[in-house]
Motif scaffolding. Sequence first.
Motif, short mmCIF file in Angstrom:
data_model
loop_
_atom_site.label_atom_id
_atom_site.label_comp_id
_atom_site.label_asym_id
_atom_site.label_seq_id
_atom_site.Cartn_x
_atom_site.Cartn_y
_atom_site.Cartn_z
N ILE A 203 0.84 -1.19 0.00
CA ILE A 203 0.00 0.00 0.00
C ILE A 203 0.88 1.25 0.00
CG2 ILE A 203 -1.79 1.28 1.23
CD1 ILE A 203 -2.68 -1.43 0.03
N LEU A 204 0.57 2.18 -0.90
CA LEU A 204 1.28 3.45 -0.98
C LEU A 204 0.50 4.48 -0.17
CD1 LEU A 204 1.69 3.45 -4.89
CD2 LEU A 204 3.33 2.56 -3.21
N ALA A 205 1.10 5.00 0.89
CA ALA A 205 0.34 5.91 1.76
C ALA A 205 1.24 6.99 2.35
CB ALA A 205 -0.36 5.14 2.88
N VAL A 224 -2.88 -7.75 2.56
CA VAL A 224 -1.76 -7.00 1.98
C VAL A 224 -0.44 -7.47 2.58
CG1 VAL A 224 -3.23 -4.99 1.60
CG2 VAL A 224 -1.82 -5.10 3.64
N THR A 225 0.62 -7.27 1.81
CA THR A 225 1.96 -7.65 2.26
C THR A 225 2.54 -6.62 3.20
OG1 THR A 225 2.27 -8.71 0.10
CG2 THR A 225 4.23 -8.41 1.47
N GLY A 226 2.30 -5.35 2.90
CA GLY A 226 2.87 -4.32 3.75
C GLY A 226 2.42 -2.93 3.34
N LEU A 227 2.89 -1.95 4.10
CA LEU A 227 2.54 -0.54 3.93
C LEU A 227 3.82 0.25 3.74
CD1 LEU A 227 0.44 1.89 4.36
CD2 LEU A 227 1.19 1.80 6.76
N THR A 237 -0.62 5.70 14.81
CA THR A 237 -1.27 4.74 13.92
C THR A 237 -0.27 3.72 13.41
OG1 THR A 237 -2.93 6.35 13.22
CG2 THR A 237 -2.55 4.49 11.76
N VAL A 238 0.92 4.17 13.03
CA VAL A 238 1.95 3.24 12.57
C VAL A 238 2.32 2.26 13.68
CG1 VAL A 238 4.33 3.06 11.74
CG2 VAL A 238 2.83 4.85 10.84
N ASP A 239 2.41 2.75 14.91
CA ASP A 239 2.70 1.86 16.04
C ASP A 239 1.62 0.80 16.19
OD1 ASP A 239 5.02 3.18 16.66
OD2 ASP A 239 4.16 4.38 18.28
N LEU A 244 -0.23 -4.93 15.13
CA LEU A 244 -1.13 -5.87 14.46
C LEU A 244 -0.39 -6.82 13.53
CD1 LEU A 244 -4.07 -3.45 13.50
CD2 LEU A 244 -4.10 -5.24 15.26
N GLY A 245 0.92 -6.62 13.38
CA GLY A 245 1.71 -7.48 12.51
C GLY A 245 1.86 -6.99 11.10
N VAL A 246 1.47 -5.74 10.83
CA VAL A 246 1.61 -5.18 9.49
C VAL A 246 3.05 -4.80 9.24
CG1 VAL A 246 0.88 -3.33 7.94
CG2 VAL A 246 -0.77 -4.33 9.54
N GLU A 247 3.62 -5.22 8.14
CA GLU A 247 4.97 -4.82 7.75
C GLU A 247 4.93 -3.37 7.27
OE1 GLU A 247 8.60 -5.83 4.61
OE2 GLU A 247 6.66 -6.84 4.42
N VAL A 248 5.72 -2.53 7.89
CA VAL A 248 5.76 -1.11 7.51
C VAL A 248 7.14 -0.79 6.96
CG1 VAL A 248 5.52 1.28 8.29
CG2 VAL A 248 4.05 -0.50 9.28
#
Length: 252
Positions: A203-205, A224-227, A237-239, A244-248
């Motif tokens: 995701i592009l954000a 999704v794979t990551g952000l 929010t990133v924290d 939640l296990g989202v790859e940032v």
Amino acid sequence: MLAAERRTHLLDLLARTGKVVAKDVAAELGISEDSVRRDLRDLAAEGLCQRVYGGALPASPAVVDYDARRELGTDGKRKVAAVAAGLVRPGGSVILDGGTTALAVARALPAELTCTVITHSPTIATALIEHPRAELFLLGGRVFKHSAVTCGAAAVEAAQNVSADLCLLGVTGVHPDAGLTTADADEAAMKRALAARAAETYILASSEKIGTASPYRVLPWEKVTGLITDAGPHDATVDRLGALGVEVLAAR
């Protein structure tokens, strides 16, 4: 408390905590939930919040028209685009969404990179016409002028006949609870169709989208794979997304 004071309080709460829970505000102020919901409805009509079940979330500023979005968060988009372009491997294939951040990705692809770019955005295709080594596939359909992309049944059907290593997807809202959202139902459906045709989806954000929400859900986080974002390392929010296990992937 006057209506104007209540609305100021609601906007302050959104800014400080990233959400409003109607029943909590009603209890805090000693008013009815109906009064809070009316206030939120008025704020949403002015584009100042996004109503959700039980309350509201911050509204994304990225739902304005395409020309206005080109002037929004340009430095952040450039940083996100640089990281995203680095994910496209030599000889690889990428589904590149439409929008201003995706356009920055197209312009960031190195001239020496041999790759295949699949897109439903005439703007993206035009930007890559002069790329010496990029093979282009443009998916047709009804043109959604707000975002300069094709969508609708014909575009979704076209997307179902392609596949790629990577999908780089834009959204207008990124929120731990609301997930990934955008402002148009057909555009949301098209984004889901594109993501389904790639082995990995990032995701592009840029930072102005982080912690906000729009009306239509695109994907849940597990799809999704990551952000990729330029939001600061201590962004709340990133924290939460990390928890939640989202790859940032940090774009700084």
